[in-house]
Scaffold this motif. Structure first.
Motif, PDB file in Angstrom:
ATOM      1  N   LEU A 115      -1.011 -21.281  50.034  1.00  0.00           N
ATOM      2  CA  LEU A 115      -1.249 -21.485  48.699  1.00  0.00           C
ATOM      3  C   LEU A 115      -0.136 -21.769  47.585  1.00  0.00           C
ATOM      4  O   LEU A 115       0.065 -22.733  46.931  1.00  0.00           O
ATOM      5  CB  LEU A 115      -2.619 -20.898  48.055  1.00  0.00           C
ATOM      6  N   ILE A 116       0.585 -20.654  47.755  1.00  0.00           N
ATOM      7  CA  ILE A 116       1.880 -20.434  46.644  1.00  0.00           C
ATOM      8  C   ILE A 116       2.999 -21.521  47.158  1.00  0.00           C
ATOM      9  O   ILE A 116       3.531 -22.274  46.374  1.00  0.00           O
ATOM     10  CB  ILE A 116       2.280 -19.140  46.930  1.00  0.00           C
ATOM     11  N   PHE A 117       3.057 -21.733  48.554  1.00  0.00           N
ATOM     12  CA  PHE A 117       4.169 -22.560  49.018  1.00  0.00           C
ATOM     13  C   PHE A 117       3.630 -23.888  48.417  1.00  0.00           C
ATOM     14  O   PHE A 117       4.487 -24.802  47.836  1.00  0.00           O
ATOM     15  CB  PHE A 117       4.337 -22.785  50.361  1.00  0.00           C
ATOM     16  N   SER A 118       2.339 -24.199  48.514  1.00  0.00           N
ATOM     17  CA  SER A 118       1.745 -25.690  48.098  1.00  0.00           C
ATOM     18  C   SER A 118       1.929 -25.828  46.578  1.00  0.00           C
ATOM     19  O   SER A 118       2.427 -26.877  46.140  1.00  0.00           O
ATOM     20  CB  SER A 118       0.417 -25.709  48.467  1.00  0.00           C
ATOM     21  N   ALA A 119       1.631 -24.784  45.837  1.00  0.00           N
ATOM     22  CA  ALA A 119       2.043 -24.750  44.326  1.00  0.00           C
ATOM     23  C   ALA A 119       3.307 -25.190  44.170  1.00  0.00           C
ATOM     24  O   ALA A 119       3.650 -25.672  43.042  1.00  0.00           O
ATOM     25  CB  ALA A 119       1.498 -23.576  43.607  1.00  0.00           C
ATOM     26  N   LEU A 120       4.290 -24.720  45.033  1.00  0.00           N
ATOM     27  CA  LEU A 120       5.830 -25.000  44.636  1.00  0.00           C
ATOM     28  C   LEU A 120       6.163 -26.278  45.202  1.00  0.00           C
ATOM     29  O   LEU A 120       7.363 -26.622  45.085  1.00  0.00           O
ATOM     30  CB  LEU A 120       6.561 -23.905  45.085  1.00  0.00           C
ATOM     31  N   GLY A 121       5.376 -26.983  45.822  1.00  0.00           N
ATOM     32  CA  GLY A 121       5.691 -28.322  46.555  1.00  0.00           C
ATOM     33  C   GLY A 121       6.335 -28.196  47.789  1.00  0.00           C
ATOM     34  O   GLY A 121       7.310 -29.100  48.190  1.00  0.00           O
ATOM     35  N   ARG A 164       6.829 -24.698  36.705  1.00  0.00           N
ATOM     36  CA  ARG A 164       8.213 -25.312  36.424  1.00  0.00           C
ATOM     37  C   ARG A 164       9.057 -24.084  36.342  1.00  0.00           C
ATOM     38  O   ARG A 164      10.335 -24.510  36.923  1.00  0.00           O
ATOM     39  CB  ARG A 164       7.708 -25.523  34.870  1.00  0.00           C
ATOM     40  N   GLY A 165       9.172 -22.869  35.799  1.00  0.00           N
ATOM     41  CA  GLY A 165      10.191 -22.010  35.983  1.00  0.00           C
ATOM     42  C   GLY A 165      10.410 -21.667  37.550  1.00  0.00           C
ATOM     43  O   GLY A 165      11.722 -21.425  37.927  1.00  0.00           O
ATOM     44  N   LEU A 166       9.201 -21.463  38.235  1.00  0.00           N
ATOM     45  CA  LEU A 166       9.685 -21.329  39.662  1.00  0.00           C
ATOM     46  C   LEU A 166      10.400 -22.272  40.554  1.00  0.00           C
ATOM     47  O   LEU A 166      11.197 -22.099  41.230  1.00  0.00           O
ATOM     48  CB  LEU A 166       8.165 -20.937  40.377  1.00  0.00           C
ATOM     49  N   ARG A 167       9.971 -23.404  40.106  1.00  0.00           N
ATOM     50  CA  ARG A 167      10.433 -24.609  40.895  1.00  0.00           C
ATOM     51  C   ARG A 167      12.146 -24.675  40.496  1.00  0.00           C
ATOM     52  O   ARG A 167      12.806 -25.032  41.085  1.00  0.00           O
ATOM     53  CB  ARG A 167       9.875 -25.844  40.643  1.00  0.00           C
ATOM     54  N   ALA A 168      12.276 -24.306  39.201  1.00  0.00           N
ATOM     55  CA  ALA A 168      13.772 -24.314  38.443  1.00  0.00           C
ATOM     56  C   ALA A 168      14.566 -23.190  39.462  1.00  0.00           C
ATOM     57  O   ALA A 168      15.582 -23.492  39.721  1.00  0.00           O
ATOM     58  CB  ALA A 168      14.019 -23.945  37.257  1.00  0.00           C
TER      59      ALA A 168
END
Length: 174
Positions: A115-121, A164-168
């Motif tokens: 789920l966390i991987f998915s949330a980060l795309g 947004r911050g995690l993806r950055a």
């Protein structure tokens, strides 16, 4: 087949510095996956928790003793929880332009990790490590299953609200 990163999530280290049963299960699962996918890198994750050495260093030592080339191992000795591990692995996946992660953790822990991987795309597939009552005993199995009940929505919401911050952090443009 696209190239994936085998991501082994850490687990506790005993007071005497040896791997816990959960950590041993995950290492063995990672070794089997590394043999099944001989071109894949293996991401060993886990810093120093309550007791040392780091979970990642124990993984690396056991994997190399089990025949996995040290050059295939990527050590993440900073991550101390599932979210930190997924962010670090996602960063590695992005930097190496890989297709995604093969999640190597206990079966009760796999849905939350994915789920966390998915949330980060980031794409992920399950490389589950069997962790049922037969492997763990009923009390430990129930304890871990019950722990996941609040942890799944907690980490999902945390990952979504901080996305947004995690993806950055991982350099994702997805």
């Amino acid at each position: 087949m696209p190239q994936y990163l085998i991501v082994i999530l850490g687990a506790a280290v005993r007071p005497d510095g040896r791997a816990s049963a959960a950590l041993l299960r995950r290492i063995e699962g990672g070794r089997r996956l590394a043999q099944a996918y001989p071109d894949a890198l293996v991401f060993c994750s886990g810093g120093v928790g309550r007791y040392g050495p780091s979970e990642a260093s124990i993984m690396a030592e056991r994997l190399t003793a089990g025949g996995i080339a040290a050059e295939r191992l990527v050590l993440d000795e900073q991550s101390l929880d599932t979210l930190q591990t997924v962010v670090a692995a996602a960063r590695e996946i992005g930097q190496r332009n890989l297709a995604g992660a093969i999640v190597c953790t206990d079966s009760y822990h796999t849905p939350r990790t994915r789920l966390i991987f998915s949330a980060l795309g980031v794409a992920s597939v399950a490389g589950c490590v069997k962790a049922g009552p037969r492997q763990m005993g009923w009390p430990a199995w129930w304890r871990m299953r019950l722990r996941e009940v609040p942890a799944i929505p907690y980490d999902w919401v945390l990952a979504l609200t901080k996305r947004r911050g995690l993806r950055a952090q991982i350099g994702s443009t997805r």
